[in-house]
Design a protein around this motif. Structure first.
Motif, PDB file in Angstrom:
ATOM      1  N   ARG A   1       1.344  -1.164  -0.108  1.00 29.86           N
ATOM      2  CA  ARG A   1      -0.105   0.314  -0.095  1.00 29.86           C
ATOM      3  C   ARG A   1       0.791   1.410   0.115  1.00 29.86           C
ATOM      4  N   LYS A   2       2.015   1.508   0.458  1.00 26.46           N
ATOM      5  CA  LYS A   2       3.055   2.248   1.016  1.00 26.46           C
ATOM      6  C   LYS A   2       3.199   2.710  -0.851  1.00 26.46           C
ATOM      7  N   ARG A   3       3.486   1.546  -1.114  1.00 23.45           N
ATOM      8  CA  ARG A   3       4.003   1.590  -3.148  1.00 23.45           C
ATOM      9  C   ARG A   3       3.085   2.327  -3.238  1.00 23.45           C
ATOM     10  N   GLN A   4       1.788   1.805  -3.146  1.00 18.18           N
ATOM     11  CA  GLN A   4       0.745   1.922  -4.081  1.00 18.18           C
ATOM     12  C   GLN A   4       0.692   3.643  -3.734  1.00 18.18           C
ATOM     13  N   LEU A   5       1.155   4.014  -2.901  1.00 12.73           N
ATOM     14  CA  LEU A   5       0.436   5.567  -2.576  1.00 12.73           C
ATOM     15  C   LEU A   5       1.697   6.586  -3.119  1.00 12.73           C
ATOM     16  N   TYR A   6       2.965   6.202  -2.945  1.00  9.54           N
ATOM     17  CA  TYR A   6       3.709   6.600  -3.755  1.00  9.54           C
ATOM     18  C   TYR A   6       3.907   6.896  -4.597  1.00  9.54           C
TER      19      TYR A   6
ATOM     20  N   LYS B   1      -7.697  15.705  -0.467  1.00 12.39           N
ATOM     21  CA  LYS B   1      -8.753  16.764  -1.357  1.00 12.39           C
ATOM     22  C   LYS B   1      -9.110  16.887  -3.005  1.00 12.39           C
ATOM     23  N   ALA B   2      -8.561  16.914  -3.894  1.00  9.60           N
ATOM     24  CA  ALA B   2      -8.924  16.676  -5.332  1.00  9.60           C
ATOM     25  C   ALA B   2      -9.928  15.100  -4.968  1.00  9.60           C
ATOM     26  N   ALA B   3      -9.327  13.929  -4.545  1.00  6.65           N
ATOM     27  CA  ALA B   3     -10.189  12.851  -4.586  1.00  6.65           C
ATOM     28  C   ALA B   3     -11.896  12.836  -3.732  1.00  6.65           C
ATOM     29  N   ALA B   4     -11.563  14.190  -2.897  1.00  6.93           N
ATOM     30  CA  ALA B   4     -12.974  14.404  -1.998  1.00  6.93           C
ATOM     31  C   ALA B   4     -13.045  12.837  -0.791  1.00  6.93           C
TER      32      ALA B   4
ATOM     33  N   LYS C   1      -8.997  10.934  -7.661  1.00  4.23           N
ATOM     34  CA  LYS C   1     -10.220  10.109  -7.479  1.00  4.23           C
ATOM     35  C   LYS C   1      -9.647   8.474  -7.940  1.00  4.23           C
ATOM     36  N   THR C   2      -9.566   8.085  -9.162  1.00  5.76           N
ATOM     37  CA  THR C   2      -8.915   6.823  -9.740  1.00  5.76           C
ATOM     38  C   THR C   2      -7.787   6.427  -8.824  1.00  5.76           C
ATOM     39  N   LEU C   3      -6.609   7.267  -8.895  1.00  2.00           N
ATOM     40  CA  LEU C   3      -5.369   7.795  -7.734  1.00  2.00           C
ATOM     41  C   LEU C   3      -5.884   6.589  -6.828  1.00  2.00           C
ATOM     42  N   PHE C   4      -6.976   7.165  -5.238  1.00  5.39           N
ATOM     43  CA  PHE C   4      -6.542   7.268  -4.186  1.00  5.39           C
ATOM     44  C   PHE C   4      -8.364   5.799  -3.361  1.00  5.39           C
ATOM     45  N   SER C   5      -8.424   5.628  -4.989  1.00  7.34           N
ATOM     46  CA  SER C   5      -9.556   4.810  -4.232  1.00  7.34           C
ATOM     47  C   SER C   5      -9.234   3.896  -3.756  1.00  7.34           C
ATOM     48  N   ALA C   6      -7.781   3.215  -3.968  1.00 10.85           N
ATOM     49  CA  ALA C   6      -6.895   1.908  -2.601  1.00 10.85           C
ATOM     50  C   ALA C   6      -6.990   2.260  -1.872  1.00 10.85           C
ATOM     51  N   PHE C   7      -7.008   3.967  -0.968  1.00  4.81           N
ATOM     52  CA  PHE C   7      -6.917   3.597   0.224  1.00  4.81           C
ATOM     53  C   PHE C   7      -8.384   4.783   0.770  1.00  4.81           C
TER      54      PHE C   7
ATOM     55  N   ALA D   1       0.841   6.525  -6.600  1.00  9.11           N
ATOM     56  CA  ALA D   1      -0.039   7.358  -7.008  1.00  9.11           C
ATOM     57  C   ALA D   1      -0.251   8.837  -7.243  1.00  9.11           C
ATOM     58  N   LEU D   2       1.235   9.495  -6.116  1.00 13.97           N
ATOM     59  CA  LEU D   2       1.221  10.695  -5.885  1.00 13.97           C
ATOM     60  C   LEU D   2       2.263  11.173  -6.900  1.00 13.97           C
ATOM     61  N   GLU D   3       3.011  10.364  -7.643  1.00 11.40           N
ATOM     62  CA  GLU D   3       3.888  10.830  -8.911  1.00 11.40           C
ATOM     63  C   GLU D   3       3.044  11.034  -9.892  1.00 11.40           C
ATOM     64  N   GLN D   4       1.808  10.388 -10.069  1.00 11.98           N
ATOM     65  CA  GLN D   4       1.081   9.883 -11.100  1.00 11.98           C
ATOM     66  C   GLN D   4       0.168  11.086 -11.171  1.00 11.98           C
ATOM     67  N   TYR D   5      -0.148  11.307  -9.587  1.00  9.64           N
ATOM     68  CA  TYR D   5      -0.428  12.803  -9.702  1.00  9.64           C
ATOM     69  C   TYR D   5      -0.176  13.855 -10.280  1.00  9.64           C
ATOM     70  N   ALA D   6       0.266  13.964  -9.786  1.00 10.89           N
ATOM     71  CA  ALA D   6       1.580  15.190  -9.878  1.00 10.89           C
ATOM     72  C   ALA D   6       1.923  15.197 -11.584  1.00 10.89           C
ATOM     73  N   ALA D   7       1.794  14.174 -11.992  1.00 11.69           N
ATOM     74  CA  ALA D   7       1.745  14.098 -13.509  1.00 11.69           C
ATOM     75  C   ALA D   7       0.554  13.922 -14.749  1.00 11.69           C
ATOM     76  N   GLY D   8      -0.403  14.456 -13.391  1.00  8.62           N
ATOM     77  CA  GLY D   8      -1.863  14.786 -14.516  1.00  8.62           C
ATOM     78  C   GLY D   8      -2.953  13.830 -13.941  1.00  8.62           C
ATOM     79  N   GLY D   9      -2.410  12.712 -13.109  1.00  5.83           N
ATOM     80  CA  GLY D   9      -3.449  11.374 -12.996  1.00  5.83           C
ATOM     81  C   GLY D   9      -4.438  11.996 -12.645  1.00  5.83           C
ATOM     82  N   ASN D  10      -5.604  10.900 -12.388  1.00  3.83           N
ATOM     83  CA  ASN D  10      -6.874  11.366 -12.004  1.00  3.83           C
ATOM     84  C   ASN D  10      -6.949  10.997 -10.413  1.00  3.83           C
TER      85      ASN D  10
END
Lengths: 351, 458
Positions: free
Chosen positions: A43-48, A96-99, A61-67, A50-59
């Protein structure tokens, strides 16, 4: 003997069975711990990621769904406790962006109080607004739970919500069970209008709360509350008096100097010590003579505080000559020590 | 069966029954400890160590390191302590008149300079030769004094200490980098806390760099693992079980924290008792009870002190003798609290339990084995009976050791591999096949030679 022998053999059989059970338990516990650790690492790897992909313009909500699960809350709390402030800021943004607040609000209906406490902690860490009502509800519902009190007050403080903090702190029927240092730490993180909250809470029924306000007044130089602070110099609680003296010193509030000069001969050494420091803070050059009185005090800490502050005095050499001429062994040795320590630290002494 | 054989049999049966009761009590300890540990881990989840580690709102701490002929380890220990994660702390090394290069090495390494430092003589101690400060590390103080004893050295450290809480660390032990904040947090949260101890772990085979454990390992030697297992039992089942009952009477001198003002009020460490750490805890508790003051002396399973296991059996037996001697001396000094109502549970339950199991236990165990051997030789009991006798006790001991391993797995979760875990299970058996009995013999011998050994120590 045969009876005892028979009993021993019976015990042996039972113990062998217990040992086998213990070994199985141990291996199971080991396997569970290993599995849980692997899950957390994943999960930690997933989180990191997700952070990278979000910085690159990812969605988000999708990225944060695992949490959006209990395990996710646990991992987030753990990661926030371990990582640096920059990463925490990035987690706040994606949350915040993922509500994420919608999900956390649902989690607060969980019946397990330890889990709800963790959710509230996460709310504070993520600075998610709109939770003050929930926090207050929990604070009143579980008023004897110290962990929840700490997490709840901290969350309100991190959110900077003075409107929620003030009523609960002013409520005489609410027993605040936190230690003074914990409370101080909580208010250190208050991100709202400090002057406003201090002006109200200086009249709080809890002395710890009042003391914390005095410390904030001094540290954040809230000049408009200097008069209110000086009124507390006559308080019955010695700690309130001490914190007021310190705060006024930090505020460099000159009108109070005659009163602080009187406190240099107070019966309690703690007050004398604080008075010496406060005068030095207000204007060392002007009140050095008063501060120097502390060098001849009977209490070691007053002498030490006086000596430590006087190492900043521009006419230190002249003062040192006077101290030597006085022949007071204790005053001489403490001043010499303070000077030596400063020199050892490589700090410049007044010429 | 003649009268002699009958007497022998009855004595053996009594010893066996005693051991069974003792082990049953120990296993209950493990169960109580497991329950406590579960509660602790739930509360600990909300602990805000990260926030407090960098905060000025956590109590500043003085770390006292009494050193006597520790030239081999002192530099490493001080370097490790200087790297602790904590906002405000000072390290006070008290060189207790070492004959080796302890002081010289520190002078060279930390560029120490003698300073005429005045200090408050709150406790009566021997004279200090010099106080040194380092220009490299503002929070390092080294005190040089003539050799007396550890208690006097610690009292000197308390006099020099500037902060309200102090932590004792031996000059051959270390702490994990976050251990200070973890052991101090209870003092921050509860003003009733007067003493707090953490767990001490055996680190033979671990990878440690500046107090940071980068690899939890497994000792290559048999002895290191046996001692490691014993420490787990002592701290995790003993400390954790005693804690909720408020029955902690003994704390590891290698790693515990005290409220300075209360210790000064109690007169500091006593120089007339070899077990100064235990003596202090008992005196602090007695004082609080006599003054009707609510107090907490507690144990935590997560601040971790690190130490090395003895490297040989002779070193182990010497250490064990020394520990038991200290333990006996402290008990002897405070025998007057036994069964006294005014000391509440301390006098009526805990102290008698310590006397029964920790002092009398090894004697009964040793006597049981000796009697069994004689009885077997004289034909009072059969060989099969003797085997059953030993088997039951060994198996009971194994259950106790496995219980400690379970606690370890639950509390520390240091990621031992499955292979290492299996090895530890094997050691739980080995531990009860000679090692435990050897310890019982050493403790018994120490008890019978108490007076001469104490005189020698003095």
């Amino acid at each position: 003997m045969e009876i005892l022998h028979g009993f021993m053999n019976y015990c042996s059989t039972v113990f062998v069975l217990i040992i086998m059970l213990c070994v199985v338990l141990l291996m199971c516990a080991h396997a569970i711990v290993s599995f849980r650790n692997k899950q957390i690492s994943k999960r930690k790897r997933q989180l990191y990621d997700a952070l990278e992909q979000y910085a690159a313009g990812g969605n988000a909500k999708t990225l944060f769904s695992a949490f959006q699960s209990r395990k996710g809350v646990e991992v987030l709390t753990k990661v926030i406790g371990e990582c640096d402030e920059v990463t925490v800021k990035r987690i706040r943004e994606i949350a915040k962006a993922a509500a994420y607040d919608d999900f956390l609000k649902k989690q607060l209906h969980n019946k397990e109080i330890a889990y709800c406490t963790m959710v509230l902690k996460l709310v504070g860490e993520l600075r998610l607004q709109g939770f003050s009502g929930f926090v207050l509800e929990f604070l009143y519902k579980y008023r004897k739970n110290i962990d929840l009190q700490y997490v709840g007050f901290l969350a309100l403080s991190l959110l900077g919500d003075a409107e929620a903090l003030i009523p609960v702190c002013m409520d005489g029927s609410y027993t605040q069970a936190l230690s003074f240092r914990s409370l101080k730490e909580i208010f250190k993180h208050f991100s709202g209008d400090r002057a406003r909250i201090c002006s109200v809470l200086l009249k709080a029924p809890d002395n710890y709360v009042r003391r914390v306000c005095l410390i904030m007044i001094g540290e954040y130089k809230i000049q408009q509350l200097a008069t209110d602070t000086s009124a507390l110099l006559d308080d019955k609680d010695m700690n309130i008096v001490l914190d007021s003296v310190r705060a006024l010193g930090q505020l460099k509030y000159a009108p109070i100097v005659p009163r602080i000069q009187q406190l240099i001969s107070h019966e309690k050494w703690e007050v004398r010590s604080a008075a010496v420091r406060a005068l030095a803070n207000i204007d060392l050059e002007q009140y050095a003579r008063d501060v120097a009185k502390g060098l001849y005090d009977k209490e070691w800490w007053v002498r030490y505080n006086a000596a430590a502050t006087l190492t900043e005095y521009s006419r230190l050499q002249e003062l040192a000559r006077e101290v030597i001429a006085s022949g007071d062994k204790f005053a001489i040795e403490i001043l010499r020590y303070a000077v030596q320590r400063k020199a050892l630290k490589g700090e410049a002494l007044p010429t | 069966m003649n009268a002699f054989q009958m007497t022998m049999f009855i004595l053996i049966a009594i010893a066996w029954a005693f051991m069974m009761v003792e082990y049953a009590a120990r296993i209950l300890q493990v169960c109580a400890a497991a329950r406590w540990q579960r509660q602790f881990s739930q509360t600990d989840r909300h602990a805000d160590h990260k926030r407090f580690v960098k905060s000025e709102n956590v109590m500043p701490v003085s770390v006292l390191v009494p050193a006597y002929n520790n030239a081999q380890s002192v530099l490493e220990i001080v370097r490790c302590l200087l790297n602790m994660q904590f906002q405000e702390f000072e390290i006070i090394v008290i060189n207790d008149g070492s004959d080796d290069n302890t002081l010289l090495l520190m002078k060279l390494e930390f560029e120490l300079t003698a300073l005429a430092q005045p200090y408050k003589r709150s406790l009566k101690t021997s004279e200090i030769k010099a106080i040194y400060r380092s220009p490299l590390y503002a929070n390092l103080i080294v005190v040089d004094k003539p050799h007396t004893n550890r208690a006097d050295a610690l009292n000197v450290g308390i006099n020099i200490a500037n902060y309200p809480v102090y932590v004792t660390v031996n000059a051959d032990s270390m702490m994990e980098r976050d251990a200070l904040v973890k052991i101090i947090m209870p003092f921050v949260n509860d003003h009733r806390v007067i003493a707090m101890s953490g767990i001490v772990r055996i680190t033979n085979g671990w990878g440690i760099e500046n107090g940071y454990v980068n690899r939890v390992g497994f000792s290559k030697g048999v002895l290191g693992n046996l001692v490691a297992l014993e420490y787990m039992r002592t701290f995790l089942s003993g400390g954790a079980q005693h804690d909720p009952l408020g029955a902690n009477l003994n704390m590891p001198g290698a790693f515990c924290a005290f409220q300075k003002s209360v210790v000064i009020q109690a007169g500091g460490y006593s120089q007339d008792c070899l077990g100064e750490d235990m003596d202090l805890i008992v005196r602090l508790r007695r004082l609080a009870l006599e003054q009707g003051r609510s107090h907490v002396v507690a144990f935590l399973p997560n601040p971790i002190g690190l130490t090395q296991a003895p490297h040989s059996f002779s070193e182990l037996s010497e250490k064990r003798r020394h520990w038991h001697l200290r333990f006996l001396d402290a008990f002897k000094k405070h025998k007057d609290i036994l069964l006294k109502k005014k000391y509440g549970r301390l006098g009526m339950v805990y102290a008698p339990a310590y006397w029964l199991f920790d002092l009398l236990g090894p004697v009964v165990e040793t006597a049981g084995y000796a009697l069994l051997f004689v009885a077997w030789l004289t034909g009072a009991v059969s060989g099969l009976f003797a085997l059953s006798y030993i088997t039951v006790l060994v198996l009971f001991g194994v259950i106790y050791s496995l219980g400690a391993l379970l606690l370890e797995e639950g509390a520390i979760q240091r990621g031992l591999s499955a292979r290492e875990m299996l090895q530890m299970i094997v050691y739980s058996f080995l531990d009860n096949l000679g090692y435990r009995q050897l310890n019982a013999v050493i403790c018994t011998a120490t008890l019978f030679r108490f007076k001469s050994l104490k005189a020698k120590k003095r």
